[in-house]
Design a protein around this motif. Structure first.
Motif, PDB file in Angstrom:
ATOM      1  N   SER A 156      -0.051  -1.862  -7.829  1.00 47.75           N
ATOM      2  CA  SER A 156       1.342  -1.726  -8.262  1.00 47.75           C
ATOM      3  C   SER A 156       2.309  -2.410  -7.295  1.00 47.75           C
ATOM      4  CB  SER A 156       1.710  -0.247  -8.381  1.00 47.75           C
ATOM      5  OG  SER A 156       1.730   0.368  -7.099  1.00 47.75           O
ATOM      6  N   ASN A 157       1.824  -2.719  -6.086  1.00 42.18           N
ATOM      7  CA  ASN A 157       2.668  -3.340  -5.059  1.00 42.18           C
ATOM      8  C   ASN A 157       2.543  -4.861  -5.054  1.00 42.18           C
ATOM      9  OD1 ASN A 157       4.587  -2.878  -3.051  1.00 42.18           O
ATOM     10  ND2 ASN A 157       3.083  -2.940  -1.398  1.00 42.18           N
ATOM     11  N   THR A 168      -2.271   2.024  -6.073  1.00 41.53           N
ATOM     12  CA  THR A 168      -1.048   1.840  -5.279  1.00 41.53           C
ATOM     13  C   THR A 168      -0.896   0.393  -4.833  1.00 41.53           C
ATOM     14  OG1 THR A 168      -1.175   4.121  -4.469  1.00 41.53           O
ATOM     15  CG2 THR A 168       0.218   2.601  -3.240  1.00 41.53           C
ATOM     16  N   SER A 196       7.055   0.953   1.710  1.00 39.30           N
ATOM     17  CA  SER A 196       6.774   2.356   1.388  1.00 39.30           C
ATOM     18  C   SER A 196       5.458   2.485   0.622  1.00 39.30           C
ATOM     19  CB  SER A 196       7.923   2.964   0.577  1.00 39.30           C
ATOM     20  OG  SER A 196       8.042   2.328  -0.688  1.00 39.30           O
ATOM     21  N   LYS A 197       5.208   1.579  -0.343  1.00 37.75           N
ATOM     22  CA  LYS A 197       3.949   1.611  -1.095  1.00 37.75           C
ATOM     23  C   LYS A 197       2.766   1.252  -0.191  1.00 37.75           C
ATOM     24  CE  LYS A 197       5.724   0.608  -5.738  1.00 37.75           C
ATOM     25  NZ  LYS A 197       5.629  -0.319  -6.895  1.00 37.75           N
ATOM     26  N   TRP A 198       2.990   0.288   0.687  1.00 37.88           N
ATOM     27  CA  TRP A 198       1.930  -0.134   1.601  1.00 37.88           C
ATOM     28  C   TRP A 198       1.537   1.007   2.542  1.00 37.88           C
ATOM     29  CZ3 TRP A 198      -1.497  -3.848   1.734  1.00 37.88           C
ATOM     30  CH2 TRP A 198      -2.157  -4.134   2.921  1.00 37.88           C
ATOM     31  N   LEU A 233      10.809  -1.102  -0.451  1.00 38.55           N
ATOM     32  CA  LEU A 233       9.924  -0.655  -1.535  1.00 38.55           C
ATOM     33  C   LEU A 233       8.477  -1.049  -1.247  1.00 38.55           C
ATOM     34  CD1 LEU A 233       9.546   0.568  -4.373  1.00 38.55           C
ATOM     35  CD2 LEU A 233      10.057  -1.705  -5.311  1.00 38.55           C
ATOM     36  N   LYS A 288       1.987   4.174   1.983  1.00 39.43           N
ATOM     37  CA  LYS A 288       1.355   5.206   1.167  1.00 39.43           C
ATOM     38  C   LYS A 288      -0.128   4.892   0.972  1.00 39.43           C
ATOM     39  CE  LYS A 288       1.475   7.386  -3.393  1.00 39.43           C
ATOM     40  NZ  LYS A 288       2.102   7.388  -4.742  1.00 39.43           N
ATOM     41  N   ALA A 289      -0.432   3.606   0.684  1.00 34.75           N
ATOM     42  CA  ALA A 289      -1.825   3.198   0.500  1.00 34.75           C
ATOM     43  C   ALA A 289      -2.620   3.369   1.793  1.00 34.75           C
ATOM     44  CB  ALA A 289      -1.884   1.745   0.029  1.00 34.75           C
ATOM     45  N   GLU A 347      -6.775   5.974  -6.014  1.00 34.35           N
ATOM     46  CA  GLU A 347      -5.327   5.972  -5.754  1.00 34.35           C
ATOM     47  C   GLU A 347      -4.936   4.812  -4.846  1.00 34.35           C
ATOM     48  OE1 GLU A 347      -1.878   8.939  -3.910  1.00 34.35           O
ATOM     49  OE2 GLU A 347      -3.871   9.733  -4.411  1.00 34.35           O
TER      50      GLU A 347
END
Length: 212
Positions: free
Chosen positions: A135-136, A132, A56-58, A53, A60-61, A128
């Motif tokens: 939120s991580n 992101t 994936s966020k990292w 998780l 995405k950022a 964004e």
């Protein structure tokens, strides 16, 4: 190897009690090792899920940040992120896993990221990136704490495993060998004593026969 002078019934009893106590300690350590392994495997599964998780966020950022480079020079982007978007207070404590102290880290307040750069001349895609990453943050801290707990547990499992193996393959066999030696010496002493009594009895009988 026990002292031959201590080859007595009392020493044999002491060694038998020592063997029983050692075997009991071995069982308890083995149970502790098995339970730590069970909790470790469960922790690893949770760690894998959380790590995926966070990654994936990292990623995405990072992808969004790379996309922002189409609108801004990299030096300009670095300047916009010089001021942190948020600050945190962490609460640190400890818990135990099978008597092993492991860290617990919690965020004291909700993460509320703020845009610290000017909106003027800034592409909205940067917002964004901030959202992101914010939120991580909680999951990233939880992942770091979980990683530390796993490392501590691995060291404790390895240490317990070495102790279990040492007791099973070294200490218990040594005590069993000592018991065999003491039992053999006792049997030899009793046999020698029996022979001496029989010889004494024969001498007494010969004297009595001669006197008759």
């Amino acid at each position: 190897m026990p002292n031959i002078a201590n080859a007595t019934r009392m020493e044999l009893t002491r060694l038998k009690n020592q063997l029983a106590t050692t075997r009991k300690g071995h069982r308890l350590l083995k149970d502790k090792q098995d339970e730590m392994m069970r909790q470790f495997l469960s922790m690893i599964e949770n760690y894998k899920v959380l790590r995926q998780l966070v990654e994936s966020k990292w990623l995405k950022a990072l992808d969004t940040y790379d996309y922002a480079k189409a609108y801004h020079y990299e030096a300009e982007l670095k300047e916009k992120f010089l001021v942190p978007a948020t600050s945190l207070e962490l609460k640190y404590s400890k818990s135990t896993v099978m008597t092993v102290a492991v860290p617990e880290i919690q965020v004291s307040q909700k993460v509320d990221p703020k845009i610290t750069y000017s909106f003027h001349g800034t592409n909205p895609v940067l917002d964004e990136v901030v959202v992101t990453l914010a939120s991580n943050l909680n999951d990233l801290i939880a992942l770091a704490a979980m990683d530390k707990r796993i490392r501590i547990l691995i060291r404790e499992i390895e240490k317990t495993k070495r102790r279990v193996n040492a007791i099973e393959h070294i200490l218990i066999p040594e005590i069993i060998d000592d018991i065999k030696v003491v039992r053999m010496k006792i049997n030899e002493a009793e046999l020698s004593n029996t022979i001496r009594i029989m010889k004494s009895k024969d001498l007494i009988l010969k004297k009595l026969t001669k006197n008759d």
